[in-house]
Scaffold this motif. Sequence first.
Motif, short mmCIF file in Angstrom:
data_model
loop_
_atom_site.label_atom_id
_atom_site.label_comp_id
_atom_site.label_asym_id
_atom_site.label_seq_id
_atom_site.Cartn_x
_atom_site.Cartn_y
_atom_site.Cartn_z
N PHE A 193 -0.43 -0.76 -11.89
CA PHE A 193 -0.37 -0.82 -10.43
C PHE A 193 -1.44 -1.75 -9.88
N PHE A 194 -1.04 -2.71 -9.02
CA PHE A 194 -1.95 -3.59 -8.31
C PHE A 194 -1.97 -3.21 -6.83
N ARG A 195 -3.17 -3.11 -6.23
CA ARG A 195 -3.29 -2.90 -4.79
C ARG A 195 -4.34 -3.86 -4.23
N HIS A 196 -4.00 -4.56 -3.15
CA HIS A 196 -4.94 -5.47 -2.52
C HIS A 196 -6.09 -4.69 -1.89
N GLY A 197 -7.30 -5.19 -2.03
CA GLY A 197 -8.47 -4.48 -1.52
C GLY A 197 -8.42 -4.22 -0.03
N ALA A 198 -7.84 -5.15 0.73
CA ALA A 198 -7.77 -4.99 2.18
C ALA A 198 -6.75 -3.95 2.60
N SER A 199 -5.93 -3.48 1.66
CA SER A 199 -4.89 -2.49 1.96
C SER A 199 -5.25 -1.09 1.46
N ARG A 200 -6.47 -0.91 1.00
CA ARG A 200 -6.87 0.39 0.45
C ARG A 200 -7.48 1.28 1.52
N GLY A 201 -7.18 2.58 1.42
CA GLY A 201 -7.84 3.57 2.26
C GLY A 201 -7.25 3.71 3.65
N LYS A 202 -7.75 4.70 4.38
CA LYS A 202 -7.25 5.00 5.72
C LYS A 202 -7.61 3.91 6.72
N ASN A 203 -8.70 3.20 6.47
CA ASN A 203 -9.14 2.16 7.40
C ASN A 203 -8.77 0.76 6.92
N ALA A 204 -7.64 0.65 6.24
CA ALA A 204 -7.20 -0.64 5.73
C ALA A 204 -7.07 -1.65 6.86
N SER A 205 -7.56 -2.86 6.60
CA SER A 205 -7.55 -3.89 7.65
C SER A 205 -6.19 -4.57 7.77
N CYS A 206 -5.34 -4.45 6.75
CA CYS A 206 -4.01 -5.04 6.81
C CYS A 206 -3.13 -4.34 5.80
N HIS A 207 -1.84 -4.65 5.84
CA HIS A 207 -0.91 -4.07 4.87
C HIS A 207 -0.33 -5.19 4.01
N ILE A 208 -0.70 -5.18 2.74
CA ILE A 208 -0.11 -6.08 1.76
C ILE A 208 0.56 -5.20 0.72
N GLU A 209 1.82 -5.42 0.50
CA GLU A 209 2.61 -4.54 -0.36
C GLU A 209 2.04 -4.51 -1.78
N PRO A 210 1.85 -3.31 -2.35
CA PRO A 210 1.36 -3.23 -3.73
C PRO A 210 2.40 -3.75 -4.71
N VAL A 211 1.96 -4.04 -5.92
CA VAL A 211 2.83 -4.56 -6.98
C VAL A 211 2.74 -3.62 -8.18
N THR A 212 3.89 -3.19 -8.67
CA THR A 212 3.95 -2.34 -9.86
C THR A 212 4.59 -3.11 -11.00
N LEU A 213 3.93 -3.12 -12.16
CA LEU A 213 4.45 -3.76 -13.35
C LEU A 213 4.67 -2.72 -14.42
#
Length: 259
Positions: A193-213
């Motif tokens: 599972f990949f998650r962009h750092g800016a999309s982590r947590g309740k205070n995420a600054s933006c939404h970038i869709e995670p990637v699952t391999l």
Amino acid sequence: MDKFLVKRPSPGKNEEPPLEMKRGDLDCARDEGVLKRPRLEMPGTEESLVCSPWKQIRAEGLNCDYKILFTKTEADKIFQELEEEVEYFKGDLTKVQVFGKWHSIPRKQVTYGDPELTYTYSGVTFHPKPWIPVLNRIRERVTLATGHTFNFVLINRYKDGCDHIGEHRDDERELVPRSPIASVSFGACRDFFFRHGASRGKNASCHIEPVTLQLAHGSLLLMNYPTNVYWYHSLPTRRKVPGPRINLTFRKVMALAKN
């Protein structure tokens, strides 16, 4: 943001259009650009898998390449050798520090590499064990496939789907700047599972869709710069997975001056 899986063109051939990754998920890529869920029992000729083209995995700040590196016969043999010959850490080296508290890691772990190196993360400094033949053979194949040399490997063994590793980035100060990390997998297929750092947590600054391999038995995932600057990765719990998985992440590590 859309994610794309791009099949690299062979020399002399026209570039093929990208294959769009729906819902951020990527099943293990096999021959001829077809997305398929991997099986440990692989039909057909095995040589075509080793010669399979690279698949490019791209998103905002995500730069990875994927291919099958070993035939099933080779991968089965290597997996058995790893089970018999790799000696995992014990005692304090099986714990990590998280928010000031020590926790036992939910997997087995060990490092191998050149003798002058050390590697520190989560409050623990690792001194690698000397290279053994099976690891050198894997390393040589990785170098042949990627053109990069590596002097250190971190091995994680997951006994079943309950063993896991949480979200993290491979960004330790010992790593050679901008160097890739080569992740080779043997055994059971697990979600990666990949998650962009800016999309982590309740205070995420933006939404970038995670990637699952899903990484196949005998496969290589090359994480290129700047993936580990922006993206966290993890191997989450999957209780229905019954068998073991061994993952080797080959790295370029600098010998840091001692204080």
